[in-house]
Design a protein around this motif. Structure first.
Motif, short mmCIF file in Angstrom:
data_model
loop_
_atom_site.label_atom_id
_atom_site.label_comp_id
_atom_site.label_asym_id
_atom_site.label_seq_id
_atom_site.Cartn_x
_atom_site.Cartn_y
_atom_site.Cartn_z
N UNK A 1 -17.26 -0.29 -4.22
CA UNK A 1 -17.81 0.02 -5.55
C UNK A 1 -16.83 0.79 -6.42
N UNK A 2 -15.92 1.54 -5.80
CA UNK A 2 -14.97 2.34 -6.57
C UNK A 2 -13.55 1.79 -6.50
N UNK A 3 -13.39 0.57 -5.98
CA UNK A 3 -12.07 -0.02 -5.79
C UNK A 3 -11.42 -0.28 -7.16
N UNK A 4 -10.35 0.45 -7.51
CA UNK A 4 -9.73 0.27 -8.83
C UNK A 4 -9.06 -1.09 -8.98
N UNK B 1 0.84 -1.20 0.00
CA UNK B 1 0.00 0.00 0.00
C UNK B 1 0.87 1.25 0.00
N UNK B 2 1.92 1.24 0.82
CA UNK B 2 2.85 2.38 0.87
C UNK B 2 3.55 2.55 -0.47
N UNK B 3 4.00 1.45 -1.07
CA UNK B 3 4.68 1.51 -2.37
C UNK B 3 3.76 2.06 -3.44
N UNK B 4 2.50 1.60 -3.46
CA UNK B 4 1.56 2.10 -4.46
C UNK B 4 1.30 3.60 -4.25
N UNK B 5 1.15 4.01 -3.00
CA UNK B 5 0.96 5.43 -2.71
C UNK B 5 2.15 6.27 -3.16
N UNK B 6 3.36 5.78 -2.94
CA UNK B 6 4.56 6.49 -3.41
C UNK B 6 4.59 6.57 -4.92
N UNK B 7 4.20 5.48 -5.58
CA UNK B 7 4.15 5.47 -7.05
C UNK B 7 3.21 6.57 -7.55
N UNK B 8 2.03 6.67 -6.95
CA UNK B 8 1.07 7.70 -7.37
C UNK B 8 1.60 9.11 -7.09
N UNK B 9 2.25 9.30 -5.94
CA UNK B 9 2.80 10.63 -5.61
C UNK B 9 3.93 11.03 -6.54
N UNK C 1 -7.67 8.85 -3.92
CA UNK C 1 -9.10 8.99 -4.19
C UNK C 1 -9.38 9.19 -5.68
N UNK C 2 -8.39 9.64 -6.45
CA UNK C 2 -8.55 9.86 -7.89
C UNK C 2 -7.99 8.71 -8.73
N UNK C 3 -7.46 7.72 -8.07
CA UNK C 3 -6.84 6.58 -8.73
C UNK C 3 -7.89 5.75 -9.46
N UNK C 4 -7.54 5.25 -10.64
CA UNK C 4 -8.44 4.37 -11.38
C UNK C 4 -7.68 3.15 -11.90
N UNK C 5 -8.37 2.29 -12.64
CA UNK C 5 -7.77 1.05 -13.12
C UNK C 5 -6.57 1.31 -14.02
N UNK C 6 -6.57 2.41 -14.78
CA UNK C 6 -5.43 2.71 -15.64
C UNK C 6 -4.17 2.98 -14.82
#
Length: 179
Positions: free
Chosen positions: A127-130, A41-49, A58-63
């Motif tokens: 429902x919004x889980x990417x 989870x931390x790694x994914x968050x760092x990737x997005x940042x 909250x703005x993350x999607x399947x892409x």
């Protein structure tokens, strides 16, 4: 029975973590799964940042998830032979080749499962889980199938064991009570 020993409160017969006199409790050790889920989870968050522009969870999607899985391929350790490779379809290739290393399907599947759970545990809606998006399932299926073909080993879904009591409508193996 309680006794005090060198500033620590010890409760005999208790399996609770030791609490100091000031009331700070040692956090319980996380299981291997929980530790890995937290790290993922931390790694994914760092990737997005680190994306340009940065993306909020909250703005993350399947892409974004698919991009992340592609990014992780560079750290893979599984040799996946391309269709033109002379070792394509061979489970035990006799020599080296130039095909790239990728993330193994099983690793990606487990990762998505942990991130799917972490998303909801961190306030995301199911429902919004990417990570639960159909595009992710399709991607994982394609990775699984392509890796199986590259190794020459077809993936076979494990069949569920049939419950011997199910389907046996008369339940003749059980004594019946007559009233």
């Amino acid at each position: 029975m309680m006794s005090f020993n060198k500033g620590k409160e010890i409760i005999e017969g208790s399996s609770r973590s030791v609490t100091s006199v000031v009331g700070v409790e040692n956090p319980p050790r996380l299981s291997r799964y929980e530790s890995q889920k937290r790290r993922d989870w931390i790694t994914f968050g760092q990737y997005l940042r680190n994306r340009r522009p940065p993306v909020a969870i909250s703005q993350c999607n399947a892409n974004h998830v698919l991009d992340f899985l592609g990014y992780l391929d560079q750290f893979g350790k599984t040799k996946v032979h391309l269709q033109g490779c002379m070792f394509f379809g061979q489970p035990e290739p006799p020599g080296p080749c130039a095909c790239s290393l990728r993330q193994a399907w099983g690793s990606l599947d487990a990762l998505i499962g942990r991130l799917r759970a972490a998303y909801e545990e961190n306030g995301g809606s199911p429902e919004t889980n990417p990570f639960a998006n159909g595009a992710i399932r399709i991607y994982l299926r394609e990775v699984r199938d392509s890796q199986a073909k590259a190794r020459g080993i077809p993936y076979k879904k494990k069949k569920k064991k049939k419950n011997p009591l199910k389907g046996n409508e008369d339940n003749s193996s059980f004594p019946t009570q007559r009233t």
